[in-house]
Design a protein around this motif. Structure first.
Motif, mmCIF file in Angstrom:
data_model
loop_
_atom_site.group_PDB
_atom_site.id
_atom_site.type_symbol
_atom_site.label_atom_id
_atom_site.label_comp_id
_atom_site.label_asym_id
_atom_site.label_seq_id
_atom_site.Cartn_x
_atom_site.Cartn_y
_atom_site.Cartn_z
ATOM 1 N N THR A 144 24.375 13.135 14.298
ATOM 2 C CA THR A 144 23.106 12.011 14.059
ATOM 3 C C THR A 144 23.807 11.389 12.655
ATOM 4 O O THR A 144 22.983 12.262 11.926
ATOM 5 N N THR A 145 23.975 10.415 12.353
ATOM 6 C CA THR A 145 23.634 9.591 11.173
ATOM 7 C C THR A 145 22.978 8.263 11.571
ATOM 8 O O THR A 145 22.835 7.056 12.008
ATOM 9 N N TRP A 146 21.743 8.626 10.599
ATOM 10 C CA TRP A 146 20.739 7.569 10.553
ATOM 11 C C TRP A 146 20.700 6.130 9.144
ATOM 12 O O TRP A 146 21.397 6.946 7.666
ATOM 13 N N LEU B 242 17.611 4.954 20.707
ATOM 14 C CA LEU B 242 16.099 5.928 19.799
ATOM 15 C C LEU B 242 15.118 5.409 20.345
ATOM 16 O O LEU B 242 14.639 4.041 21.095
ATOM 17 N N GLN C 3 20.172 13.320 7.120
ATOM 18 C CA GLN C 3 21.776 13.471 7.610
ATOM 19 C C GLN C 3 22.367 14.403 8.841
ATOM 20 O O GLN C 3 21.757 15.852 8.426
ATOM 21 N N TYR D 2 15.190 1.017 11.511
ATOM 22 C CA TYR D 2 15.848 2.068 11.249
ATOM 23 C C TYR D 2 16.971 1.953 12.340
ATOM 24 O O TYR D 2 16.314 2.569 13.855
ATOM 25 N N CYS E 101 20.796 4.557 14.169
ATOM 26 C CA CYS E 101 21.192 5.481 14.434
ATOM 27 C C CYS E 101 22.049 5.121 15.034
ATOM 28 O O CYS E 101 22.712 4.152 15.798
ATOM 29 N N CYS F 78 17.240 10.105 17.854
ATOM 30 C CA CYS F 78 18.996 9.745 18.441
ATOM 31 C C CYS F 78 19.145 10.365 19.412
ATOM 32 O O CYS F 78 19.136 11.714 19.309
#
Length: 109
Positions: free
Chosen positions: A43-45, A15, A55, A68, A70, A34
């Motif tokens: 990527t999924t946050w 990140l 998303q 946060y 990812c 990410c």
């Protein structure tokens, strides 16, 4: 005390923080990127353990304080970045710091 080594060349999800300061603060308009292998845009946050907006985007502009990480399909979860809304912060550059390094510190309020 023996620890297995990661496979050579094993990739992890990273990140990147812009601007590159620790601690990240909300009023710096922080952007997280990410990085990991696999399809761009996969990527999924997460924020504070919950799935979080945008998303599929590899970049996230932070609008709320929180923690946060990812996730990328091939390389998994990144280490988390905490973005604070503190009113007084001492910031250091976001690279690894070693003893006797010359560093610039920022005191922000």
């Amino acid at each position: 005390g023996w620890c297995p080594l990661s496979p050579t060349g094993a990739q992890t999800t990273q990140l990147l923080v812009e601007p590159p300061w620790r601690q990240a603060v909300l009023w710096d308009r922080v952007t997280l990127t990410c990085q990991g292998s696999g399809t761009a845009g996969a990527t999924t946050w997460y924020k504070d353990g919950q799935c979080w907006g945008q998303q599929g985007q590899d970049q996230l502009t932070v609008t709320e304080s929180g923690t946060y990480p990812c996730d990328r399909p091939s390389t998994g979860h990144s280490p988390p970045v905490t973005v604070s809304n503190a009113w007084l912060v001492l910031q250091v550059p976001a690279q690894e710091l070693l003893e006797r390094d010359t560093v610039t510190l920022r005191c922000r309020h």
